[in-house]
Design a protein around this motif. Structure first.
Motif, short mmCIF file in Angstrom:
data_model
loop_
_atom_site.label_atom_id
_atom_site.label_comp_id
_atom_site.label_asym_id
_atom_site.label_seq_id
_atom_site.Cartn_x
_atom_site.Cartn_y
_atom_site.Cartn_z
N GLU A 122 -9.48 1.59 -4.77
CA GLU A 122 -10.18 2.69 -5.13
C GLU A 122 -9.26 3.23 -6.22
O GLU A 122 -9.48 3.60 -7.53
N ARG A 123 -7.82 3.21 -5.93
CA ARG A 123 -6.94 3.84 -6.95
C ARG A 123 -6.56 2.73 -8.20
O ARG A 123 -6.30 3.23 -9.15
N TRP A 124 -6.38 1.43 -7.88
CA TRP A 124 -5.77 0.64 -8.86
C TRP A 124 -6.92 -0.67 -9.12
O TRP A 124 -6.34 -1.42 -10.00
N GLY A 181 -3.99 6.89 0.30
CA GLY A 181 -5.27 6.59 0.04
C GLY A 181 -5.47 5.03 0.13
O GLY A 181 -4.67 4.39 0.67
N HIS A 182 -6.58 4.78 -0.61
CA HIS A 182 -6.87 3.17 -0.82
C HIS A 182 -6.47 2.64 -1.91
O HIS A 182 -6.78 3.13 -3.04
N ASN A 225 0.70 -1.29 0.02
CA ASN A 225 -0.20 -0.14 -0.01
C ASN A 225 1.02 1.41 -0.03
O ASN A 225 0.49 2.24 -0.69
N ALA A 244 -0.52 3.30 -3.04
CA ALA A 244 -1.45 4.37 -2.69
C ALA A 244 -1.25 4.92 -1.40
O ALA A 244 -2.03 4.82 -0.32
N THR A 250 -7.63 -1.08 -13.01
CA THR A 250 -6.34 -1.34 -13.59
C THR A 250 -6.16 -2.76 -13.49
O THR A 250 -5.82 -3.47 -14.11
#
Length: 199
Positions: free
Chosen positions: A179-181, A175-176, A168, A172, A184
């Motif tokens: 949510e970010r990856w 953040g989380h 993490n 990110a 993708t």
């Protein structure tokens, strides 16, 4: 039989302590947290902790079991109406995202946890593997020699998600991860699946 106000108060306190432990474990880590930390965060005396949990191991096992069941149930709820592999994996990501800080701690600390708590990780994975396997069954009819077995594909998916969660701080830090990856990771994982599994 009607519960007494004392029994109701005792149940309420235990629920408060389970929720507080979940929050503290999510923030500080499971094995780094002491009973006194949870007592302080919950606004109760240290002795009150031992009224509800005889040992720290008992506390850990009950918190992990309670929230692992919530994660598994939520994942199942999200995935049960999904028909495609993509929808099921997206549901899996959504289920994790709702509990991500705690789930991340489970992934990282699982080898250090009491046996009962470690077993809860299997329960969480089973909630999505059932749906994943069902969606992949049509692949069995069109599988070609050299295709990757469904069990290995599922383990690759779990390994990919867990790798990003464990790291993490790289992926990110503010953040989380999901949510970010999440999208993708999902789109790239789908490229590994046979086309028959996606139709």
């Amino acid at each position: 039989m009607k519960k007494t106000s004392r029994q109701m108060q005792k149940e309420h306190t235990k629920e408060l302590l389970l929720k507080t432990a979940y929050e503290v474990f999510s923030e500080r880590g499971i094995m780094n947290t002491r009973m006194s930390d949870i007592a302080q965060a919950g606004g109760v005396s240290h002795g009150t902790m031992f009224v509800h949990f005889q040992t720290q191991e008992a506390l850990i096992e009950e918190v992990v079991d309670t929230y692992a069941q919530k994660i598994a149930l939520r994942t199942h709820e999200l995935a049960q109406s999904c028909e495609s592999v993509e929808a099921i994996l997206r549901a899996h990501l959504s289920g994790i995202m709702e509990f991500e800080p705690f789930y991340r701690r489970l992934v990282i600390e699982s080898p250090l946890l009491p046996t009962g708590a470690r077993d809860c990780m299997v329960m969480i994975q089973s909630a999505v593997s059932l749906h994943f396997s069902s969606a992949m069954q049509r692949r069995e009819k069109t599988a070609e020699e050299g295709d990757v077995p469904v069990s290995i594909l599922f383990n690759m998916w779990i390994g990919l998600i867990h790798y990003y969660l464990v790291n993490n701080d790289l992926f990110a830090p503010d953040g989380h991860v999901i949510e970010r990856w999440g999208e993708t990771l999902l789109q790239n994982f789908l490229k590994l699946l046979p086309k028959a599994a996606l139709s």
